[in-house]
Write a protein that holds these residues in place. Structure first.
Motif, PDB file in Angstrom:
ATOM      1  N   VAL A   6      -7.894  33.115 -32.585  1.00  0.00           N
ATOM      2  CA  VAL A   6      -7.415  34.165 -31.692  1.00  0.00           C
ATOM      3  C   VAL A   6      -6.410  35.029 -32.445  1.00  0.00           C
ATOM      4  N   ALA A   7      -6.655  36.339 -32.509  1.00  0.00           N
ATOM      5  CA  ALA A   7      -5.737  37.266 -33.173  1.00  0.00           C
ATOM      6  C   ALA A   7      -5.310  38.339 -32.179  1.00  0.00           C
ATOM      7  N   GLU A   8      -4.039  38.318 -31.809  1.00  0.00           N
ATOM      8  CA  GLU A   8      -3.494  39.229 -30.799  1.00  0.00           C
ATOM      9  C   GLU A   8      -1.990  39.337 -31.044  1.00  0.00           C
ATOM     10  N   ASP A   9      -1.505  40.562 -31.221  1.00  0.00           N
ATOM     11  CA  ASP A   9      -0.091  40.718 -31.552  1.00  0.00           C
ATOM     12  C   ASP A   9       0.824  40.565 -30.334  1.00  0.00           C
ATOM     13  N   GLU A  10       0.285  40.718 -29.116  1.00  0.00           N
ATOM     14  CA  GLU A  10       1.104  40.537 -27.912  1.00  0.00           C
ATOM     15  C   GLU A  10       1.088  39.061 -27.515  1.00  0.00           C
ATOM     16  N   THR A  11       2.260  38.450 -27.578  1.00  0.00           N
ATOM     17  CA  THR A  11       2.363  36.996 -27.398  1.00  0.00           C
ATOM     18  C   THR A  11       1.790  36.528 -26.064  1.00  0.00           C
ATOM     19  N   LEU A  12       2.127  37.212 -24.978  1.00  0.00           N
ATOM     20  CA  LEU A  12       1.668  36.761 -23.658  1.00  0.00           C
ATOM     21  C   LEU A  12       0.145  36.799 -23.544  1.00  0.00           C
ATOM     22  N   ILE A  13      -0.462  37.847 -24.079  1.00  0.00           N
ATOM     23  CA  ILE A  13      -1.927  37.947 -24.030  1.00  0.00           C
ATOM     24  C   ILE A  13      -2.548  36.871 -24.915  1.00  0.00           C
ATOM     25  N   ARG A  14      -1.944  36.638 -26.084  1.00  0.00           N
ATOM     26  CA  ARG A  14      -2.467  35.598 -26.980  1.00  0.00           C
ATOM     27  C   ARG A  14      -2.416  34.223 -26.312  1.00  0.00           C
ATOM     28  N   LEU A  15      -1.302  33.925 -25.649  1.00  0.00           N
ATOM     29  CA  LEU A  15      -1.169  32.645 -24.954  1.00  0.00           C
ATOM     30  C   LEU A  15      -2.147  32.549 -23.784  1.00  0.00           C
ATOM     31  N   ASP A  16      -2.362  33.673 -23.103  1.00  0.00           N
ATOM     32  CA  ASP A  16      -3.313  33.707 -21.992  1.00  0.00           C
ATOM     33  C   ASP A  16      -4.719  33.403 -22.498  1.00  0.00           C
ATOM     34  N   LEU A  17      -5.101  34.050 -23.598  1.00  0.00           N
ATOM     35  CA  LEU A  17      -6.416  33.808 -24.188  1.00  0.00           C
ATOM     36  C   LEU A  17      -6.561  32.348 -24.619  1.00  0.00           C
ATOM     37  N   LYS A  18      -5.515  31.826 -25.234  1.00  0.00           N
ATOM     38  CA  LYS A  18      -5.558  30.428 -25.679  1.00  0.00           C
ATOM     39  C   LYS A  18      -5.769  29.489 -24.495  1.00  0.00           C
ATOM     40  N   GLY A  19      -5.023  29.729 -23.419  1.00  0.00           N
ATOM     41  CA  GLY A  19      -5.155  28.884 -22.242  1.00  0.00           C
ATOM     42  C   GLY A  19      -6.540  28.951 -21.616  1.00  0.00           C
ATOM     43  N   LEU A  20      -7.091  30.157 -21.534  1.00  0.00           N
ATOM     44  CA  LEU A  20      -8.426  30.323 -20.962  1.00  0.00           C
ATOM     45  C   LEU A  20      -9.486  29.642 -21.828  1.00  0.00           C
ATOM     46  N   LEU A  21      -9.355  29.784 -23.128  1.00  0.00           N
ATOM     47  CA  LEU A  21     -10.327  29.177 -24.036  1.00  0.00           C
ATOM     48  C   LEU A  21     -10.277  27.657 -23.966  1.00  0.00           C
ATOM     49  N   GLU A  22      -9.070  27.104 -24.001  1.00  0.00           N
ATOM     50  CA  GLU A  22      -8.935  25.654 -23.945  1.00  0.00           C
ATOM     51  C   GLU A  22      -9.400  25.115 -22.597  1.00  0.00           C
ATOM     52  N   GLY A  23      -9.155  25.881 -21.528  1.00  0.00           N
ATOM     53  CA  GLY A  23      -9.623  25.472 -20.207  1.00  0.00           C
ATOM     54  C   GLY A  23     -11.140  25.475 -20.098  1.00  0.00           C
ATOM     55  N   ALA A  24     -11.787  26.316 -20.935  1.00  0.00           N
ATOM     56  CA  ALA A  24     -13.257  26.401 -20.931  1.00  0.00           C
ATOM     57  C   ALA A  24     -13.888  25.436 -21.929  1.00  0.00           C
ATOM     58  N   GLY A  25     -13.067  24.621 -22.588  1.00  0.00           N
ATOM     59  CA  GLY A  25     -13.601  23.615 -23.490  1.00  0.00           C
ATOM     60  C   GLY A  25     -13.654  23.994 -24.953  1.00  0.00           C
ATOM     61  N   PHE A  26     -13.035  25.113 -25.337  1.00  0.00           N
ATOM     62  CA  PHE A  26     -12.978  25.513 -26.735  1.00  0.00           C
ATOM     63  C   PHE A  26     -11.723  24.940 -27.392  1.00  0.00           C
ATOM     64  N   GLU A  27     -11.762  24.841 -28.717  1.00  0.00           N
ATOM     65  CA  GLU A  27     -10.579  24.464 -29.485  1.00  0.00           C
ATOM     66  C   GLU A  27     -10.038  25.706 -30.184  1.00  0.00           C
ATOM     67  N   VAL A  28      -8.800  26.068 -29.892  1.00  0.00           N
ATOM     68  CA  VAL A  28      -8.176  27.187 -30.592  1.00  0.00           C
ATOM     69  C   VAL A  28      -7.602  26.640 -31.899  1.00  0.00           C
ATOM     70  N   CYS A  29      -8.300  26.931 -33.003  1.00  0.00           N
ATOM     71  CA  CYS A  29      -7.938  26.342 -34.287  1.00  0.00           C
ATOM     72  C   CYS A  29      -6.880  27.137 -35.037  1.00  0.00           C
ATOM     73  N   ALA A  30      -6.658  28.406 -34.628  1.00  0.00           N
ATOM     74  CA  ALA A  30      -5.666  29.230 -35.306  1.00  0.00           C
ATOM     75  C   ALA A  30      -5.289  30.407 -34.427  1.00  0.00           C
ATOM     76  N   GLU A  31      -4.031  30.856 -34.563  1.00  0.00           N
ATOM     77  CA  GLU A  31      -3.529  32.023 -33.839  1.00  0.00           C
ATOM     78  C   GLU A  31      -2.897  32.980 -34.835  1.00  0.00           C
ATOM     79  N   ALA A  32      -3.308  34.230 -34.772  1.00  0.00           N
ATOM     80  CA  ALA A  32      -2.782  35.249 -35.684  1.00  0.00           C
ATOM     81  C   ALA A  32      -2.081  36.344 -34.902  1.00  0.00           C
ATOM     82  N   ARG A  33      -1.040  36.924 -35.523  1.00  0.00           N
ATOM     83  CA  ARG A  33      -0.271  37.988 -34.871  1.00  0.00           C
ATOM     84  C   ARG A  33      -0.553  39.365 -35.456  1.00  0.00           C
ATOM     85  N   ASP A  34      -1.329  39.412 -36.535  1.00  0.00           N
ATOM     86  CA  ASP A  34      -1.721  40.700 -37.114  1.00  0.00           C
ATOM     87  C   ASP A  34      -3.045  40.533 -37.854  1.00  0.00           C
ATOM     88  N   GLY A  35      -3.617  41.653 -38.284  1.00  0.00           N
ATOM     89  CA  GLY A  35      -4.942  41.616 -38.882  1.00  0.00           C
ATOM     90  C   GLY A  35      -5.000  40.879 -40.201  1.00  0.00           C
TER      91      GLY A  35
END
Length: 216
Positions: A6-35
């Protein structure tokens, strides 16, 4: 388990995406804040899928996607704001076909990922026949039109239409692009009572047979 970057510079949106993905059964293996971080983490963690925001510091999401795909092709979902639709053509040129539009809902996430996966698989098949990504993308435009014809006339899903084209390609020994061009040339114009035959196997190995017409 599918591993997602997941690559998203806005922290709240990144955390939201992470939560949705993990809730759907995905593993968030890395989080990036810029390209640039996204490109580095994609190289280090080798995710199965990546979600990239279009507008990020250092390197925008489209250029980050281009670099990731150059190193290791994977399905990529581009996260965009509604007003950024004009960037879609740039994303397509980079090889990105999945989109998640802000503000997004939980119900939008899985379809976006599945679309990216399906179209990535199609592009991978085309790249086996093409000399370059640009050539594969050009072929994909013709295949998209052929799929649309099959979907409309036969009531097929997008995946079923592509499977029909690929089967005809395998039987005929001709590239998918040639099969698609033959189908579009034969059935591209509205011909009233035209009905497609359900299976190219029954009529030999010509690419046009994937969508041969009958009069009722």
């Amino acid at each position: 388990m599918t591993r997602v970057l997941v690559a998203e510079d806005e922290t709240l949106i990144r955390l939201d995406l992470k939560g949705l993905l993990e809730g759907a059964g995905f593993e968030v293996c890395a989080e990036a804040r810029d390209g640039e971080e996204a490109v580095r983490l994609a190289r280090e963690t080798e995710p199965d899928v990546a979600l990239l925001d279009v507008k990020m510091p250092q390197l925008d999401g489209i250029e980050a996607a281009r670099r990731i795909l150059d190193e290791r092709p994977i399905p990529i979902v581009m996260v965009t704001a509604y007003g950024e639709r004009e960037l879609v053509s740039r994303a397509v040129e980079a090889g990105v076909f999945g989109y998640l539009v802000k503000p997004f809902r939980e119900s939008d996430l899985l379809p976006a990922i599945e679309t990216a996966r399906a179209r990535h698989a199609e592009l991978a098949a085309l790249r086996e026949e093409a000399d370059s990504l640009a050539e594969a993308l050009d072929a994909r435009k013709k295949i998209e039109r052929a799929k649309g014809i099959l979907m409309q006339r036969e009531g097929l899903t997008e995946e079923e239409a592509f499977a029909r084209l690929r089967k005809a390609s395998q039987i005929s020994g001709r590239p998918l692009k040639v099969v698609a061009e033959a189908l579009v040339a034969t059935l591209g114009a509205d011909s009233g009572g035209v009905r497609l035959k359900p299976d190219p196997k029954s009529v030999g190995a010509r690419p046009a047979d994937v969508g041969s017409s009958q009069t009722s």
